[in-house]
Design an enzyme around this catalytic site. Structure first.
Site, PDB file in Angstrom:
ATOM      1  N   ASN A   1      78.288 -85.586 -15.914  1.00  0.00           N
ATOM      2  CA  ASN A   1      77.096 -86.155 -16.547  1.00  0.00           C
ATOM      3  C   ASN A   1      76.747 -84.927 -17.048  1.00  0.00           C
ATOM      4  O   ASN A   1      75.662 -84.311 -16.530  1.00  0.00           O
ATOM      5  CB  ASN A   1      76.295 -85.672 -15.482  1.00  0.00           C
ATOM      6  CG  ASN A   1      74.781 -87.711 -16.008  1.00  0.00           C
ATOM      7  OD1 ASN A   1      74.829 -87.032 -17.117  1.00  0.00           O
ATOM      8  ND2 ASN A   1      74.302 -88.908 -14.947  1.00  0.00           N
TER       9      ASN A   1
ATOM     10  N   ARG B   1      79.604 -89.497 -18.248  1.00  0.00           N
ATOM     11  CA  ARG B   1      78.217 -90.193 -19.460  1.00  0.00           C
ATOM     12  C   ARG B   1      78.253 -89.929 -20.464  1.00  0.00           C
ATOM     13  O   ARG B   1      78.770 -89.013 -20.941  1.00  0.00           O
ATOM     14  CB  ARG B   1      77.118 -89.776 -18.168  1.00  0.00           C
ATOM     15  CG  ARG B   1      75.200 -90.317 -19.269  1.00  0.00           C
ATOM     16  CD  ARG B   1      74.294 -89.040 -19.259  1.00  0.00           C
ATOM     17  NE  ARG B   1      73.529 -89.669 -19.754  1.00  0.00           N
ATOM     18  CZ  ARG B   1      72.297 -88.318 -20.427  1.00  0.00           C
ATOM     19  NH1 ARG B   1      72.443 -87.677 -19.841  1.00  0.00           N
ATOM     20  NH2 ARG B   1      71.608 -89.131 -21.014  1.00  0.00           N
TER      21      ARG B   1
ATOM     22  N   HIS C   1      69.097 -93.974 -21.827  1.00  0.00           N
ATOM     23  CA  HIS C   1      68.583 -94.524 -20.405  1.00  0.00           C
ATOM     24  C   HIS C   1      70.025 -95.865 -19.721  1.00  0.00           C
ATOM     25  O   HIS C   1      69.143 -95.931 -18.873  1.00  0.00           O
ATOM     26  CB  HIS C   1      67.370 -94.556 -20.260  1.00  0.00           C
ATOM     27  CG  HIS C   1      66.388 -92.994 -20.531  1.00  0.00           C
ATOM     28  ND1 HIS C   1      65.165 -92.965 -20.953  1.00  0.00           N
ATOM     29  CD2 HIS C   1      67.405 -91.545 -20.520  1.00  0.00           C
ATOM     30  CE1 HIS C   1      64.822 -91.879 -21.383  1.00  0.00           C
ATOM     31  NE2 HIS C   1      66.624 -90.763 -20.358  1.00  0.00           N
TER      32      HIS C   1
ATOM     33  N   ARG D   1      59.073 -84.786 -26.705  1.00  0.00           N
ATOM     34  CA  ARG D   1      59.082 -85.711 -27.885  1.00  0.00           C
ATOM     35  C   ARG D   1      57.976 -86.419 -28.051  1.00  0.00           C
ATOM     36  O   ARG D   1      56.750 -87.494 -27.422  1.00  0.00           O
ATOM     37  CB  ARG D   1      60.491 -86.431 -27.273  1.00  0.00           C
ATOM     38  CG  ARG D   1      61.212 -86.229 -27.384  1.00  0.00           C
ATOM     39  CD  ARG D   1      62.839 -86.613 -27.372  1.00  0.00           C
ATOM     40  NE  ARG D   1      64.118 -86.540 -26.369  1.00  0.00           N
ATOM     41  CZ  ARG D   1      64.933 -87.132 -25.548  1.00  0.00           C
ATOM     42  NH1 ARG D   1      64.670 -87.654 -25.081  1.00  0.00           N
ATOM     43  NH2 ARG D   1      66.054 -86.511 -25.306  1.00  0.00           N
TER      44      ARG D   1
ATOM     45  N   GLU E   1      72.205 -92.467 -11.844  1.00  0.00           N
ATOM     46  CA  GLU E   1      73.311 -92.676 -13.248  1.00  0.00           C
ATOM     47  C   GLU E   1      74.124 -92.161 -12.201  1.00  0.00           C
ATOM     48  O   GLU E   1      75.598 -92.853 -12.627  1.00  0.00           O
ATOM     49  CB  GLU E   1      72.568 -91.411 -13.800  1.00  0.00           C
ATOM     50  CG  GLU E   1      71.952 -92.113 -14.596  1.00  0.00           C
ATOM     51  CD  GLU E   1      70.699 -91.031 -15.740  1.00  0.00           C
ATOM     52  OE1 GLU E   1      70.499 -89.791 -15.222  1.00  0.00           O
ATOM     53  OE2 GLU E   1      70.930 -91.573 -16.233  1.00  0.00           O
TER      54      GLU E   1
END
Length: 409
Positions: free
Chosen positions: A7, A99, A188, A249, A391
């Site tokens: 990942n 990923r 995501h 962000r 994940e």
């Protein structure tokens, strides 16, 4: 069956190894045999490596970060060498899952990696210039170590959002922009998919019967409206900069601001730096992108930190309301990721706005570090879940699904 998961992020590389019985997938995510993480931001020119195994072995080491790929290869050697060794040889690894942040409009589900897939990942780096190259480096590192015979699978972060209706993905720009790939993709997706499935398990319901708003709140933040098991709307867009306010962000802004900055002489690179690395919590507070430090600053009376928090909550409430409208209702509100799982006051402040239609949070449950738990009151018309996103396990599940599909054919 041993599945290795890589990942890769912009500044870190997380990896783990699962050992599973093929005949029966566990309902609960199992503990990995081996977990490792590389952090490239620890010191300039130095990578920090941390490894731990299910047997309790721990390794911490600083490495020269001259080559990202060489560093990843060194990390993987700890699987079969030294105190953190958990396998005897490379042949024990049956499959490797990666990923991959951006699959563009081509990959709508996880895919067995070929040269064509690698070329596509490289091509979509124009949409994800920080992440896709790092994902590709991990794939190539595995090829160097294990050879090309071990199957590798790309699990795309954009795939879960691939079935969004056209009205949710098209921007109100000249149509030719859409024809050239400028559209909402969403990100995501691996996390949103996992917590949606886990929510259905916790509620004892079929996922296809539920209307969920999943809130992935970390340094990066996004929401998804999940209906019939699919994402039908999300807050991130053409890039991960869109939507909610985040750690660094900006989230959604008036595009006129960009035009104004250009007229003032800012370059494209400077504007990218402003909206991706100097905005959000960090930009507003002047303190940090870390919610924990923001909360400490608020407790000390820092007005800018309080303003940053209030703006964050205001935007989050607004987008949750929009997702509920898209779904025409809601069965459960799900909080996940670092902030979503740990910031009890934030969850309470967000939920307070939705008490008018019967959503009620249980204060005691909320304040006791809930994990994979319903924190709503018994009489709440909407369930409120806190779910630990996994994940890596979601990627491993995709590897199992795809390898079984290939074997059956």
């Amino acid at each position: 069956m041993k599945i290795l998961v890589l990942n890769a992020g912009s500044s870190s590389q997380k990896s783990c190894l699962y050992a599973l019985k093929e005949e029966a997938l566990p309902v609960q995510p199992p503990s990995p045999l081996w977990e490792a993480q590389i952090d490239w931001t620890h010191h300039e020119g130095v990578a920090e490596l941390k490894v731990k195994t299910i047997h309790g072995a721990i390794l911490k080491e600083e490495l020269k970060a001259e080559s990202r790929q060489e560093t990843v290869e060194y990390m993987l050697q700890t699987l079969w060498q030294g105190e953190t060794k958990v396998i005897d040889n490379l042949a024990e690894i049956d499959c490797v899952g990666h990923r991959v942040v951006h699959g563009g409009d081509k990959y709508h589900e996880s895919t067995l990696i070929s040269q064509e897939v690698k070329d596509a990942i490289a091509n979509f780096a124009k949409f994800a210039p920080v992440h896709n190259p790092a994902n590709l480096q991990g794939i190539e590192a595995i090829e160097n170590i294990l050879g090309e015979k071990v199957p590798q699978i790309a699990v795309f972060d954009t795939a879960f959002h691939a079935k969004m209706p056209e009205e949710a993905i098209v921007y109100p720009l000249p149509y030719e922009f859409y024809q050239h790939g400028i559209r909402r993709y969403g990100f995501h997706g691996i996390s949103h998919q996992y917590v949606s499935q886990r929510a259905a398990q916790l509620l004892g319901k079929d996922l296809t019967s539920l209307k969920l708003v999943t809130c992935h709140l970390g340094n990066g933040c996004s929401l998804a409206a999940v209906k019939n098991g699919h994402s039908i709307d999300t807050t991130m867009g053409f890039t991960p900069t869109a939507g909610l306010m985040m750690g660094t962000r900006s989230g959604d802004i008036d595009p006129g601001i960009i035009i104004d900055l250009l007229r003032r002489g800012h370059t494209g690179e400077q504007i990218d730096d402003i909206f991706n690395r100097r905005s959000g919590f960090l930009g507003l507070s002047g303190v940090s992108a870390d919610m924990r430090l923001i909360e400490q600053a608020i407790a000390q009376g820092n007005a800018r930190a309080k303003l940053a928090y209030d703006v964050y909550v205001h935007i989050l409430r607004s987008f949750i309301g929009a997702m509920i409208a898209t779904l025409s209702g809601i069965d459960a509100l799900v909080f996940t990721a670092g902030v979503g799982e740990n910031a009890a006051d934030l969850r309470a402040d967000v939920c307070e706005s939705f008490e008018f239609f019967g959503l009620k949070i249980d204060v005691e449950k909320n304040n006791h570090k809930p994990v994979d738990r319903d924190i709503s009151t018994p009489d709440s018309s909407v369930k409120i879940l806190v779910i630990h996103t996994q994940e890596d396990w979601a990627i491993a599940q995709e590897c199992i699904r795809l390898t079984q599909l290939v074997t059956s054919h």
